[in-house]
Design an enzyme around this catalytic site. Structure first.
Site, PDB file in Angstrom:
ATOM      1  N   GLY A   1       0.710  -1.156  -0.067  1.00 23.88           N
ATOM      2  CA  GLY A   1       0.144  -0.010  -0.060  1.00 23.88           C
ATOM      3  C   GLY A   1       0.908   1.247  -0.014  1.00 23.88           C
TER       4      GLY A   1
ATOM      5  N   LYS B   1      -2.084   2.514  -4.815  1.00 23.85           N
ATOM      6  CA  LYS B   1      -2.410   3.788  -3.982  1.00 23.85           C
ATOM      7  C   LYS B   1      -1.832   5.163  -4.153  1.00 23.85           C
ATOM      8  CE  LYS B   1      -5.527   1.190  -1.736  1.00 23.85           C
ATOM      9  NZ  LYS B   1      -6.936   1.162  -1.989  1.00 23.85           N
TER      10      LYS B   1
ATOM     11  N   SER C   1     -11.127   1.042   3.410  1.00 21.27           N
ATOM     12  CA  SER C   1     -10.018  -0.184   3.490  1.00 21.27           C
ATOM     13  C   SER C   1     -10.437  -1.021   4.468  1.00 21.27           C
ATOM     14  CB  SER C   1      -8.508   0.234   3.625  1.00 21.27           C
ATOM     15  OG  SER C   1      -8.197   0.982   2.570  1.00 21.27           O
ATOM     16  N   MET C   2     -10.597  -2.324   4.024  1.00 16.49           N
ATOM     17  CA  MET C   2     -10.935  -3.451   4.814  1.00 16.49           C
ATOM     18  C   MET C   2     -12.479  -3.442   5.301  1.00 16.49           C
ATOM     19  SD  MET C   2      -8.263  -4.539   7.816  1.00 16.49           S
ATOM     20  CE  MET C   2      -7.734  -6.382   8.010  1.00 16.49           C
ATOM     21  N   CYS C   3     -13.222  -3.090   4.609  1.00 17.80           N
ATOM     22  CA  CYS C   3     -14.542  -2.736   4.966  1.00 17.80           C
ATOM     23  C   CYS C   3     -15.695  -3.370   3.996  1.00 17.80           C
ATOM     24  CB  CYS C   3     -15.024  -1.310   5.479  1.00 17.80           C
ATOM     25  SG  CYS C   3     -14.137  -0.528   6.510  1.00 17.80           S
TER      26      CYS C   3
ATOM     27  N   SER D   1     -14.604  -8.470  -0.743  1.00 17.67           N
ATOM     28  CA  SER D   1     -15.690  -9.611  -0.355  1.00 17.67           C
ATOM     29  C   SER D   1     -16.785  -9.505  -0.846  1.00 17.67           C
ATOM     30  CB  SER D   1     -15.799  -9.789   1.190  1.00 17.67           C
ATOM     31  OG  SER D   1     -15.728  -8.520   1.999  1.00 17.67           O
TER      32      SER D   1
HETATM   33  N1  GDP Z   1     -18.950  -8.662   9.719  1.00 16.78           N
HETATM   34  C1  GDP Z   1     -18.966  -8.553   8.731  1.00 16.78           C
HETATM   35  N2  GDP Z   1     -17.568  -8.444   8.182  1.00 16.78           N
HETATM   36  C2  GDP Z   1     -17.248  -8.364   6.922  1.00 16.78           C
HETATM   37  C3  GDP Z   1     -18.311  -8.435   5.836  1.00 16.78           C
HETATM   38  N3  GDP Z   1     -17.733  -8.585   4.667  1.00 16.78           N
HETATM   39  C4  GDP Z   1     -16.646  -8.289   4.581  1.00 16.78           C
HETATM   40  N4  GDP Z   1     -16.247  -8.390   6.190  1.00 16.78           N
HETATM   41  C5  GDP Z   1     -15.135  -8.427   6.698  1.00 16.78           C
HETATM   42  O1  GDP Z   1     -14.297  -7.284   6.444  1.00 16.78           O
HETATM   43  C6  GDP Z   1     -12.727  -7.393   6.200  1.00 16.78           C
HETATM   44  C7  GDP Z   1     -12.233  -7.070   4.851  1.00 16.78           C
HETATM   45  O2  GDP Z   1     -13.015  -6.939   3.843  1.00 16.78           O
HETATM   46  P1  GDP Z   1     -12.338  -6.630   2.307  1.00 16.78           P
HETATM   47  O3  GDP Z   1     -13.640  -6.977   1.353  1.00 16.78           O
HETATM   48  O4  GDP Z   1     -11.386  -7.364   2.140  1.00 16.78           O
HETATM   49  O5  GDP Z   1     -12.102  -5.107   2.328  1.00 16.78           O
HETATM   50  P2  GDP Z   1     -11.477  -4.029   1.310  1.00 16.78           P
HETATM   51  O6  GDP Z   1     -10.186  -3.771   1.736  1.00 16.78           O
HETATM   52  O7  GDP Z   1     -12.462  -2.926   1.125  1.00 16.78           O
HETATM   53  O8  GDP Z   1     -11.538  -4.831  -0.126  1.00 16.78           O
HETATM   54  C8  GDP Z   1     -12.617  -8.869   6.049  1.00 16.78           C
HETATM   55  O9  GDP Z   1     -12.182  -9.120   7.561  1.00 16.78           O
HETATM   56  C9  GDP Z   1     -14.051  -9.517   6.045  1.00 16.78           C
HETATM   57  O10 GDP Z   1     -14.207 -10.592   6.988  1.00 16.78           O
HETATM   58  C10 GDP Z   1     -19.746  -8.711   6.319  1.00 16.78           C
HETATM   59  O11 GDP Z   1     -20.712  -8.623   5.631  1.00 16.78           O
HETATM   60  N5  GDP Z   1     -19.889  -8.607   7.834  1.00 16.78           N
HETATM   61  C1  PEP Z   2      -4.265  -2.103  -0.114  1.00 21.74           C
HETATM   62  C2  PEP Z   2      -5.315  -1.182   0.406  1.00 21.74           C
HETATM   63  O1  PEP Z   2      -6.435  -1.558  -0.316  1.00 21.74           O
HETATM   64  P1  PEP Z   2      -7.615  -1.902   0.423  1.00 21.74           P
HETATM   65  O2  PEP Z   2      -8.640  -1.027   0.213  1.00 21.74           O
HETATM   66  O3  PEP Z   2      -8.247  -3.244  -0.394  1.00 21.74           O
HETATM   67  O4  PEP Z   2      -7.584  -2.312   1.891  1.00 21.74           O
HETATM   68  C3  PEP Z   2      -5.133  -0.089   1.294  1.00 21.74           C
HETATM   69  O5  PEP Z   2      -6.013   0.578   1.323  1.00 21.74           O
HETATM   70  O6  PEP Z   2      -4.030  -0.059   1.775  1.00 21.74           O
END
Ligand code: GDP
Ligand code: PEP
Ligand code: MN
Length: 630
Positions: free
Chosen positions: A225, A232, A273-275, A279
């Site tokens: 990242g 990014k 990120s991570m939300c 998925s």
């Molecule tokens: N509680 C819950 N956690 C979720 C859900 N969808 C994704 N997560 C969690 O969110 C985190 C990262 O999601 P991800 O899709 O990789 O996020 P990105 O960084 O936006 O791509 C993971 O730890 C998943 O388990 C959901 O519907 N409910």
């Molecule tokens: C690598 C990244 O992307 P993501 O949104 O999947 O977490 C980040 O935001 O650092």
């Protein structure tokens, strides 16, 4: 090309590499490369073209240099970042600005002259004794109006290998565009390495974004990242360039939702990120265009989007064979290149991560070294098998759910925007905005989300994150909001805007929805976009009717969706929504000097409606208490 530059380049590159470079006729490119060879002073230079031979050179070099280790499965490797280099370093990521250039307190900046001087010192001779790799990529489908050529200089074969997997090849595109290539530039060095081949001088970690020269510098870091220029860092340059040219770069997934009779409706989704981007984009039964970054343009008055990437750098935490079957399959497919980072390397050459549905290994090695179950760190806290931000890196081509329009030069026609974040107590699971401006303001500009392990710092803190793009903004927030609202101008028709919330909890702190419930929300939104379902009008937007959700739960995830669940999830929590409006307005006022009036008018109007409803219904309004269905 200037004779001195030519002579210098031929000397430093040698005949073969010089011949590869000069197949591209672009004087600015030669000057850029010559300048940084002088500053970084590498022992040798490798010009990477689009051939599989050059990809092998890079991937073999990553193994040879110890930045990646082969795993038992053919094509799979593992990379560890330093324990201090496991996420994006927001504190040391600065936009370079001239005196008087205002970005507001939310965007960390540094005086341009000072920053360039600093990076010049930090990077002076930083590549001595090492090889400079020159990687070319195209952001967006080659030959399309979205396409932006990009070049990265790096001394990390892991970074170069990742970019080869994640981006469309760009060497031929540079040759095609020649002198008129208006390219992005990235200069990266991982700096001195420790014994375990991770960045040593973390205290000298710097990421500087120089908008005036479309150049990003990254030093003394390996975490993708911070180092994959095309990811990014390119986002920041693209947001800036888009704001000048009338298109958008958003932190968005792009995907096809498959409706009745073979209908495919394209969605974008912005989550911090991570939300939830990856998925969601990987939901089985749907098709993925991209999971992280989208470029959006109006073409003949229609909003269209492309994935500027061609791979996935996804979070692996919690990925399991039940909830994520397609990811699971991709991570177990021999013969495709997959780079795992910061997971546990098991003694039999496999990988393990927190949340994987497999037996916990007795022993392994992770980003902190040797690991056994129950290991505690020096403060007596359990050391997880893998880092919360551990990732996998792979090319989209190996995904069975890849959408057929992934390389369509015109992108896909966008029917819906979806905004969401880690919100435990306010937004209902899915809701359609009243109109475009309401959607951009009351959903996009009002996203608040708990911080996660994707960025260095405290997790779980609720943070205002407009359009989920705050971390990547390179223009003042108000201007960014304005260009999003104004994107409607000249459009023949507009995408619907929805808010979703995967993380809503009961008042006792229990998640009200399982990870798979989101499948139902997207099917419902797809029906809504195509006029197949009515919805209930509330004071914050349109919510689904129970009678439309129950059959979807049955068909798609095979379970009873009770009316009690529906009421608990879709009742409007008025106090929480009112305090959210207070927080968001205060945050906008504190975050920037240029908030457009539309933010206040839309949110004040929403506040008035909420107060009116509170007088009539009290603090919580059940779906059945609303009267308009349309
Ligand atoms: N509680 C819950 N956690 C979720 C859900 N969808 C994704 N997560 C969690 O969110 C985190 C990262 O999601 P991800 O899709 O990789 O996020 P990105 O960084 O936006 O791509 C993971 O730890 C998943 O388990 C959901 O519907 N409910
Ligand atoms: C690598 C990244 O992307 P993501 O949104 O999947 O977490 C980040 O935001 O650092
Ligand atoms: Mn992601």
């Amino acid at each position: 090309m200037d004779d001195n530059v030519a002579k210098f380049l031929e000397e430093r590159l040698g005949g073969e590499q010089y011949a590869k470079l000069t197949k591209i006729s672009n004087g600015k490119l030669y000057d850029f490369i010559a300048h940084f060879i002088k500053l970084l002073d590498p022992a040798s230079v490798f010009v990477c073209d689009d051939s599989t031979g050059d990809l092998s050179y890079i991937s073999e070099k990553a193994i040879h240099d110890g930045e990646e280790q082969r795993l038992a499965m053919n094509g799979h490797t593992i990379h560890f970042d330093s324990p201090l280099d496991q996420g994006r370093d927001k504190e040391h990521t600065n936009i370079l600005v001239d005196p008087g250039e205002e970005m507001g307190p939310e965007i960390s900046t540094r005086d341009r002259t000072e920053g360039l001087k600093d990076i010049g010192e930090v990077m002076d001779g930083i590549m001595r004794g090492r090889q400079m790799l020159i990687v070319f990529a195209t952001l967006g489908p080659n030959g399309s109006e979205f396409a932006i050529p990009a070049v990265q200089l790096t001394d990390s074969p892991y970074v170069a290998h990742s970019e080869k997997l994640l981006y469309r090849p760009g060497y031929e595109e540079f040759i095609r565009q020649g002198e008129q290539a208006h390219f992005f530039k990235f200069v990266h060095s991982e700096g001195e390495l420790t014994e375990s081949k991770t960045t040593k001088n973390i205290d000298k970690r710097r990421i500087y974004i120089d908008l005036k020269d479309d150049t990003v510098y990254s030093a003394n870091t390996q975490y993708a990242g911070n180092t994959l220029g095309m990811k990014k860092m390119a986002m920041r340059l693209a947001i800036h360039r888009g704001s000048q040219e009338g298109w958008l770069c958003e932190h968005m997934l792009v995907m096809g939702i498959h409706g009745p009779h073979g209908r495919v409706t394209y969605f974008t989704g912005a989550f911090p990120s991570m939300c939830g981007k990856t998925s969601t984009a990987m939901l089985d039964g749907e098709s993925i265009v991209g999971d992280d970054i989208a470029y959006l343009r109006k073409i003949d008055g229609v909003v269209r989007a492309v994935n500027c990437e061609h791979g996935m750098f996804g979070i692996i935490l919690g990925v399991n064979s039940k909830d994520d079957p397609i990811q699971w399959k991709a991570l177990h497919a021999p013969g495709h290149q997959v780079i795992f980072s910061n997971v546990l390397r098991t003694d039999d050459g496999g990988v393990y991560w927190e949340g994987k549905d497999a037996a916990v290994p007795e022993h392994g090695v992770n980003f902190k070294g040797e690991w056994t179950p129950g290991k505690l760190d020096k403060d007596g806290k359990p050391v997880p098998a893998s880092h919360a931000n551990a990732r996998f890196t792979l090319g989209l081509g190996m995904l069975e759910n890849l959408d057929k329009n992934v390389d369509n030069p015109d992108g896909v026609e966008v029917s819906a925007y979806v905004y969401g974040g880690r919100d435990s107590d306010t937004w209902v699971p899915v809701e359609e905005s009243i109109d475009w401006a309401h959607g951009i303001v009351a959903f996009g500009a009002s996203i608040e989300s708990e911080t996660t392990a994707a960025t260095i710092g405290k997790a779980g803190v609720r943070q205002h994150n407009p359009m989920s793009n705050l971390d990547f903004l390179s223009i003042p927030l108000g201007k960014y909001l304005q260009i999003n609202v104004d994107f409607a101008k000249g459009a023949k028709w507009l995408p619907k805007i929805f808010g979703v919330n995967y993380f809503l909890q009961s008042r006792h702190g229990k998640f009200l929805n399982g990870k798979n419930d989101k499948k139902v929300w997207y099917k419902w939104m797809e029906l809504r976009c195509n006029g197949d379902v009515k919805a209930i009008k509330t004071v914050t937007g349109w919510i689904p009717e129970y009678k439309d959700l129950a059959p979807l739960f049955k068909d798609i995830i095979g379970r009873e969706y009770t009316h009690e669940e529906y009421e608990a999830e879709f009742s409007l929590r008025i106090p929480e929504n009112l305090s959210k409006i207070d927080r968001v307005i205060a945050s906008w006022k504190n975050s920037t000097h240029d908030t457009p009036e539309v933010l206040f008018t839309e949110l004040e109007a929403q506040r008035a409606r909420l107060l009116e409803a509170q007088k009539t219904f009290g603090d919580e309004v059940k779906p059945s208490q609303w009267s308009v269905i349309a």
